[in-house]
Design a protein around this motif. Structure first.
Motif, short mmCIF file in Angstrom:
data_model
loop_
_atom_site.label_atom_id
_atom_site.label_comp_id
_atom_site.label_asym_id
_atom_site.label_seq_id
_atom_site.Cartn_x
_atom_site.Cartn_y
_atom_site.Cartn_z
N GLY A 139 0.77 -1.23 0.00
CA GLY A 139 0.00 0.00 0.00
C GLY A 139 0.80 1.28 0.00
N ILE A 140 2.11 1.20 -0.25
CA ILE A 140 2.96 2.39 -0.34
C ILE A 140 3.29 2.64 -1.80
CG2 ILE A 140 5.13 3.46 0.34
CD1 ILE A 140 3.20 3.04 2.67
N GLY A 141 3.11 3.87 -2.26
CA GLY A 141 3.33 4.18 -3.65
C GLY A 141 4.80 4.18 -4.02
N PRO A 185 3.20 1.05 -11.64
CA PRO A 185 3.60 2.00 -10.59
C PRO A 185 2.60 3.15 -10.48
CG PRO A 185 4.94 2.29 -12.55
CD PRO A 185 4.15 1.03 -12.77
N TRP A 186 2.42 3.66 -9.27
CA TRP A 186 1.41 4.68 -9.04
C TRP A 186 1.90 6.08 -9.33
CZ3 TRP A 186 -0.06 2.18 -3.71
CH2 TRP A 186 -0.74 0.98 -3.94
N HIS A 271 -5.45 16.29 -14.23
CA HIS A 271 -4.33 16.23 -13.29
C HIS A 271 -4.82 15.94 -11.88
CE1 HIS A 271 -1.82 17.44 -16.49
NE2 HIS A 271 -1.96 18.76 -16.39
N VAL A 272 -5.89 16.61 -11.47
CA VAL A 272 -6.40 16.41 -10.11
C VAL A 272 -6.97 15.00 -9.96
CG1 VAL A 272 -8.01 17.24 -8.36
CG2 VAL A 272 -6.85 18.89 -9.85
N CYS A 273 -7.62 14.48 -11.01
CA CYS A 273 -8.14 13.11 -10.93
C CYS A 273 -7.00 12.11 -10.71
CB CYS A 273 -8.90 12.77 -12.21
SG CYS A 273 -10.57 13.44 -12.30
N ARG A 274 -5.89 12.32 -11.39
CA ARG A 274 -4.75 11.43 -11.19
C ARG A 274 -4.20 11.56 -9.77
NH1 ARG A 274 -2.07 9.19 -15.75
NH2 ARG A 274 -3.23 9.58 -17.69
N LEU A 275 -4.20 12.78 -9.24
CA LEU A 275 -3.77 12.98 -7.87
C LEU A 275 -4.69 12.25 -6.89
CD1 LEU A 275 -1.90 14.62 -5.87
CD2 LEU A 275 -3.73 16.32 -5.85
N LEU A 276 -6.00 12.32 -7.15
CA LEU A 276 -6.96 11.66 -6.26
C LEU A 276 -6.85 10.14 -6.37
CD1 LEU A 276 -10.13 13.92 -6.64
CD2 LEU A 276 -8.30 14.03 -4.94
N LEU A 277 -6.55 9.63 -7.57
CA LEU A 277 -6.35 8.19 -7.70
C LEU A 277 -5.15 7.74 -6.89
CD1 LEU A 277 -6.98 5.44 -8.90
CD2 LEU A 277 -5.71 6.13 -10.97
N LEU A 278 -4.06 8.51 -6.94
CA LEU A 278 -2.91 8.18 -6.09
C LEU A 278 -3.30 8.20 -4.62
CD1 LEU A 278 0.15 7.71 -5.62
CD2 LEU A 278 0.40 10.21 -5.59
N ALA A 279 -4.04 9.24 -4.22
CA ALA A 279 -4.46 9.35 -2.82
C ALA A 279 -5.30 8.15 -2.40
CB ALA A 279 -5.23 10.65 -2.62
N GLU A 280 -6.19 7.73 -3.27
CA GLU A 280 -7.02 6.57 -2.93
C GLU A 280 -6.17 5.31 -2.80
OE1 GLU A 280 -11.28 4.57 -4.16
OE2 GLU A 280 -10.32 5.96 -5.54
N VAL A 282 -3.09 5.03 -1.87
CA VAL A 282 -2.23 5.01 -0.68
C VAL A 282 -3.01 5.25 0.61
CG1 VAL A 282 -0.23 5.73 -2.02
CG2 VAL A 282 -1.60 7.47 -0.85
N GLY A 283 -4.34 5.33 0.52
CA GLY A 283 -5.15 5.46 1.72
C GLY A 283 -5.26 6.87 2.25
N ALA A 284 -5.31 7.87 1.36
CA ALA A 284 -5.42 9.27 1.78
C ALA A 284 -6.66 9.94 1.22
CB ALA A 284 -4.18 10.03 1.34
N LEU A 285 -7.65 9.16 0.80
CA LEU A 285 -8.87 9.73 0.24
C LEU A 285 -10.09 9.00 0.79
CD1 LEU A 285 -10.00 11.76 -1.90
CD2 LEU A 285 -10.01 9.85 -3.53
N GLY A 286 -11.13 9.77 1.05
CA GLY A 286 -12.39 9.15 1.47
C GLY A 286 -12.82 9.51 2.87
N GLY A 287 -12.17 10.45 3.49
CA GLY A 287 -12.53 10.83 4.85
C GLY A 287 -11.76 10.04 5.88
N PRO A 288 -11.79 10.51 7.12
CA PRO A 288 -10.97 9.88 8.18
C PRO A 288 -11.18 8.38 8.33
CG PRO A 288 -11.88 11.97 8.93
CD PRO A 288 -12.53 11.69 7.61
N ASP A 289 -12.41 7.91 8.18
CA ASP A 289 -12.67 6.49 8.36
C ASP A 289 -12.05 5.65 7.25
OD1 ASP A 289 -14.09 7.07 10.62
OD2 ASP A 289 -16.05 7.03 9.64
N ALA A 290 -11.86 6.27 6.09
CA ALA A 290 -11.30 5.54 4.96
C ALA A 290 -9.79 5.67 4.87
CB ALA A 290 -11.93 6.03 3.65
N HIS A 291 -9.21 6.61 5.62
CA HIS A 291 -7.76 6.80 5.55
C HIS A 291 -7.03 5.63 6.19
CE1 HIS A 291 -8.42 11.44 5.24
NE2 HIS A 291 -8.76 10.79 4.15
#
Length: 831
Positions: A139-141, A185-186, A271-280, A282-291
Motif C-alpha cells: 500500500g505504499i506508492g 507503478p502509481w 491532473h487532479v483526478c490522477r492525484l486523487l487516484l494516487l491518494a485513494e 495510498v489510503g489518503a482519500l475518502g474521509g478519516p474512516d477511509a484513511h
C-alpha cells in the motif's frame, strides 16, 4: 477503485484545484477536507526512506545501494527490498517512496549511477517491476525516476539530451515500459533535463503520447524537485504535480492560464483526478474512516531481524572478480592485516538525496574484527577525499547536553534565536527542513571536541563562515558554489578549514551568515525557480572537526610493515561521495588519492593480497594482476562491515555478478562524455549502450563485462538446447520468445550459485547484441543442475522511425549462453 474522482473534482473551484497540484512543503502535499483528501507525505529513496527532513531526521534503515542489490540479479531480492522499504515508510507515515531510480549506466562517469540498477534495460526493468510490486503490495506508492534520458549530472537542470527515437524506445524508455506493464507503478518523476529540445516536465511526446497514451498508464506524473520550468507548457505537456512547495511556477500563473484559455480547465481536472487516484491507492482519500491506519508495531531500523536482512542482502550482491589459488574465502587461522581508509571509514552510502540518517554504520574493520578478533591488525590508509568530511558523530558533543552531535541555533536578522536544537550529525540544512517565523539569517554551530591533538576545523557549505576555538578566532571565509548547477550547494559544497592544536573538550563555534543574492539567469539564459533557489542560500552546511591527515608516504610505509608481518593482507580501496553523488559527475575512473600506490606497495611484500573495492561503480585497477583476489562490495549499507566479513570468510557466498561493464582505461567506453557542449549532450552510441557497444567493437574490450563474477564455485556448462521457440524466433511478444534449457555442473568443492545469461545476436549488422534473459541456480559441490531461461520478447522488437511505430520483429540470429560476453559457453542458432 470505486470513488468517482471526476465528481469530486467538479465540487472544487479552479483556485483550489490548482492549489492541489503544487506541494504544500518540501515533501508533503495539500489536503482538502471538502472531498476527504488527507495530506500525503513523500520521502526520498531508494537507499532508505529518509522521511520529511533532508538532514537530521530520525534514524532509518540504510540499505545496500541499488547496484549492489541489483548485482544479485534476483527479482525476489528486489521484491523483498520493496517490502522492507514499505515497512520503513509505514513507520514514518510516508505514502510514497521516491524510487526506484531506473536510468541506465550509459557512461561510467555518471555520478548517480550508484542509485540506479545497471547498464542494461531488461535487467533494470525487471528489477524495477519487482521492487514496485513489493512496495505497492503493502500500500505504499512507488515512483519511477527520472523520465527520461537522465544518465548524467553535469548541468542536468539545463542540458538537452539528444536521443534518436529508436534509442529512446528500444533502450531508455524500455525499463519504464517494463515496470509500467508488469507492476503498474502509481507515480513517475519527470527529470531535470530536456529531451530533444523539450523539457522533461513538459514533454508532450514522452509524457502524453507514449506513457499516458500508448502505454495506458493511469498514475501521477510529478516533477523532480525544482525541475518545472513553465506554467502552461508543463500543464499541457503531461505534468500532474509540481514539487516542492509551497512556491513554484504554477499557482496564480496557472489559474491565469486557464482563465485566459491557454490551458483548458479539463486538463487541470485530469491532473487532479490522477492525484486523487494516487491518494485513494495510498489510503489518503475518502474521509478519516477511509484513511489508512499506520501500524504501531513497525520493525525498528536496528532491530535484529532488520540487521539480518540487510547483512544478507549486501553479501548476496558482492562480486568476486579474481580469486587466484582460491585465496578466498579466508578459512584459515592465520593473521590478517586490514589496510585502508575505507576499512576504518567504510563508505556505506552515496551522496545526495539518497542519503539517510542510519542508526549506525558498521565499518569493515569493525565487522572483520568482530569475526576474527585478535588475529586482525588494522592500519589506516592514505587520504581519499579532496573535501574534508563533516565531523563524525563520535568526534563532537553538544556543549549543552553532552550528547554526541552539536548544538544548532537559527538566528533572524535581528540576531534573535528562533530555534535552538540538538543535531545528532554535523550537518544542518537551510531553507528546507524548518518552518520558522522568519527566515534564518545566521546559523551558530557549537560543539566540544571529544579528542584533542592536531585537528582540522572549519565549515562546509555556502555562506560567510567565522570559526573560533575556545573563543579565539581562527579565521573567516565567504564561500560560494563554483558553478551554475544548484545541486552544487547541496551535494558539492565549498569549504574552508584551519589546522590547529586543540585540547580534548575544546569548544568549536562556527557562525554562518546566509548570503542571499538576486536571482540570476542560468547558463540557458533563463530566470527559473532554480535561480531563486540559488539566490536563497539553500543548502547543506556542515561543521568540520577531525584529525589532520598524515603524509601519504608515512601511511604507505605503515601499510607495508603491517602487510609484511601478516599471512594475508586485505587492502580496502574505493570511491567516496565526492565521486558517487547526485549533482556532479566523475572526471576519471582512477581511484582518488594514492590508493593505487598503496595497493602496489602492499602486494609487493605480502604473501597473499586481497583487495576489497568499496565502490558502487567501475574503477580502474592497474594492480589487478599483482594481487590474488578482488572482491567488489559496493556501498553495503549499515550492516556493511559484517556483510563484507561474511563474504571474506565464506559465512555466506558473495555470488553477485557485475551489472555494468568496467572499462580497461579512461575513455575506453562506447559512451564517455557527460559534460554537454553548448548545453547539448548527444547520445551518439544509439542503441549500443554499455556491453552492446563493447561487443560491437565500438571500444576496446572492457576489463570486466556485464555479468562477470565468480562466487566461490567453478562451472562447467554440460549442455544447452533450444526447447521452445516460435516460427519467428522471438516475435514481438513474450509468449512467443524462445526458451533455453541449460545444464551446469559445479566442479568446485563448495556449494555455490550460478547465473546463466542468455544474449541474442541478430543477423543484422546495425543491430547490437542484447541480454534477453537469465536465471540463477544453486548447485551443491560436484553436482549438476538444469535451469530454463525464457527470453524476453520485447527484445526482438525494432523501432521503425520512418513509419513511427514498431516494425517487423527481428528474426534469425543466434542465442549466446554466457557468463558475461567475455565468457561465452554455448551458441544456439535461431531459424
Amino acid at each position: 477503485m470505486t470513488t468517482d474522482h471526476q465528481a469530486l473534482v467538479a465540487t472544487l473551484d479552479l483556485a483550489t484545484k490548482v492549489r492541489l497540484l503544487t506541494g504544500a512543503t518540501s515533501f508533503t502535499l495539500h489536503g482538502e477536507d471538502s472531498i476527504g483528501l488527507a495530506p500525503m507525505a513523500f520521502s526520498d529513496g531508494p537507499t532508505g526512506v529518509r522521511g520529511l527532513k533532508f538532514t537530521g531526521g530520525e534514524a532509518v534503515a540504510l540499505f545496500p545501494n541499488a547496484t549492489l542489490l541489483a548485482s544479485a540479479w534476483s527479482e525476489d531480492t528486489a521484491r523483498e527490498v520493496g517490502e522492507m522499504l514499505a515497512e520503513e515508510a509505514e513507520r514514518q507515515q510516508i505514502h510514497v517512496v521516491l524510487g526506484p531510480t531506473i536510468n541506465l549506466h550509459r557512461s561510467p562517469l555518471g555520478g548517480r549511477l550508484f542509485e540506479a540498477y545497471s547498464e542494461d534495460p531488461l535487467l533494470t526493468g525487471r528489477l524495477a517491476a519487482a521492487y514496485v510490486q513489493g512496495l505497492q503490495g503493502k500500500g505504499i506508492g512507488a515512483c519511477l525516476k527520472h523520465l527520461v534520458a537522465n544518465e548524467s549530472e553535469t548541468l542536468r537542470n539545463y542540458m538537452n539530451s539528444v536521443v534518436s527515437e529508436e534509442a529512446l524506445r528500444e533502450v531508455y524508455l524500455l525499463p519504464f515500459e517494463i515496470a509500467v506493464d508488469d507492476a503498474q507503478p502509481w507515480s513517475i518523476m519527470a527529470a531535470y533535463n530536456d529531451i530533444n529540445g523539450a523539457a522533461a516536465t513538459e514533454h508532450d511526446h514522452v509524457n502524453n503520447e507514449v506513457v499516458k497514451g500508448e502505454w495506458g498508464w493511469d498514475g501521477l506524473l510529478m516533477s523532480d524537485w525544482f525541475a518545472t520550468k513553465t506554467s502552461a507548457p508543463a500543464a499541457l505537456g503531461g505534468l500532474d504535480l509540481v514539487m516542492p512547495g509551497p512556491d513554484g511556477p504554477w499557482g496564480e500563473a496557472l489559474v491565469a492560464d486557464v482563465e485566459s484559455g491557454a490551458v483548458p480547465e479539463s486538463v487541470i481536472d485530469e491532473h487532479v483526478c490522477r492525484l486523487l487516484l494516487l491518494a485513494e491507492r495510498v489510503g489518503a482519500l475518502g474521509g478519516p474512516d477511509a484513511h489508512r491506519s499506520w501500524p504501531s508495531d513497525s520493525v525498528a531500523p536496528d532491530a535484529p531481524s532488520r540487521q539480518a536482512q540487510l547483512r544478507r542482502l549486501a553479501t548476496d550482491g558482492m562480486v568476486v572478480l579474481r580469486n587466484e589459488g582460491d585465496v578466498l574465502p579466508l578459512t584459515g587461522a592465520g593473521t590478517v592485516a586490514l589496510i585502508g581508509r575505507h576499512a576504518v571509514e567504510t563508505v556505506c552510502m552515496g551522496g545526495g538525496s539518497a542519503q539517510v540518517n542510519p542508526p549506525y554504520q558498521v565499518s569493515i574493520a569493525e565487522g572483520l574484527g568482530a569475526a576474527i578478533g585478535d588475529r586482525l591488525t588494522v592500519v589506516d590508509g592514505v587520504e581519499v577525499r579532496e573535501r574534508p568530511l563533516p565531523a563524525s558523530r563520535s568526534a563532537i558533543r553538544d556543549p549543552e547536553t553532552g550528547t554526541p552531535g552539536m548544538r544548532v541555533e537559527h538566528l533572524d536578522a535581528d540576531g534573535q534565536v528562533m530555534l535552538s536544537e540538538h543535531v545528532d550529525s554535523a550537518d544542518v540544512t537551510t531553507g528546507w527542513d524548518h518552518a520558522l517565523p522568519r527566515p534564518t539569517e545566521q546559523l551558530r554551530l557549537r560543539a566540544e571536541l571529544v579528542d584533542g591533538g592536531h585537528v582540522r576545523l572549519g565549515g562546509l557549505g555556502t555562506g560567510r563562515w567565522q570559526v573560533s576555538l575556545d573563543g579565539v578566532d581562527l579565521g573567516s571565509a565567504d564561500l560560494a558554489s563554483s558553478g551554475a548547477d544548484p545541486g552544487e550547494g547541496m551535494f558539492k559544497p565549498p569549504h574552508w578549514t584551519a589546522d590547529v592544536d586543540a585540547a580534548p573538550g575544546s569548544l568549536v563555534e562556527a557562525v554562518l551568515t546566509i548570503l542571499r543574492s538576486d536571482p540570476r539567469p542560468g547558463p540557458d539564459g533563463k530566470l527559473s525557480t532554480l535561480s531563486h533557489v540559488l539566490a536563497s542560500g539553500m543548502g547543506v552546511k556542515s561543521l568540520v572537526a577531525g584529525p589532520v591527515p598524515p603524509p601519504s608516504a608515512d601511511v604507505i610505509a605503515g601499510a607495508v610493515e603491517a602487510a609484511r608481518g601478516a599471512e594475508v593482507a586485505v587492502v580496502v580501496v574505493g570511491l567516496t561521495p565526492e565521486q558517487e553523488t547526485e549533482g556532479t559527475d566523475k572526471t576519471t575512473l582512477a581511484l582518488p588519492g594514492e590508493q593505487d600506490a598503496m595497493v602496489a606497495a602492499v602486494a609487493a611484500v605480502a604473501g597473499r593480497t586481497v583487495v576489497v573495492v568499496n565502490a558502487a561503480t567501475p574503477v580502474l585497477m592497474p594492480w589487478a594482476d599483482e594481487v590474488e583476489a578482488i572482491l567488489v562490495v559496493g556501498l553495503p549499507g549499515q550492516e556493511g562491515g559484517h556483510a563484507v566479513a561474511d563474504a571474506l570468510l565464506g559465512a555466506r557466498e558473495p555470488a553477485g555478478r557485475l551489472v555494468t561493464s568496467w572499462p580497461a582505461a579512461d575513455g575506453a567506453a562506447p559512451a564517455w562524455e557527460v559534460e554537454p557542449t553548448d548545453l547539448q549532450l548527444d547520445y551518439t552510441d544509439g542503441t549500443f549502450v554499455g556491453y552492446r557497444g563493447f561487443h560491437a567493437g565500438r571500444a576496446d574490450a572492457p576489463a570486466y563485462w556485464l555479468g562477470a563474477g565468480n562466487g566461490y564455485g567453478s562451472w562447467e556448462y554440460e549442455s544447452a538446447e533450444l526447447v521452445a521457440a516460435s516460427a519467428e524466433a522471438g516475435g514481438a511478444g513474450a509468449d512467443s520468445a524462445p526458451t533455453v534449457a541449460v545444464t551446469v555442473r559445479n566442479s568446485s568443492d563448495r556449494d555455490s550459485r550460478e547465473l546463466v545469461q542468455v544474449y541474442f545476436q541478430p543477423t543484422e549488422s546495425d543491430q547490437p547484441v542484447r541480454l534477453v534473459g537469465w536465471a540463477t541456480v544453486a548447485v551443491a559441490a560436484g553436482a549438476s543442475a538444469s535451469v530454463d531461461v525464457t527470453a524476453e520478447g520485447r527484445l526482438w522488437r525494432r523501432w521503425d522511425t520512418e513509419a513511427g511505430g514498431w516494425g517487423t520483429p527481428l528474426s534469425g540470429g543466434e542465442l549466446l549462453i554466457a557468463r558475461g560476453l567475455g565468457d561465452i559457453r554455448a551458441t544456439l542458432p535461431l531459424a
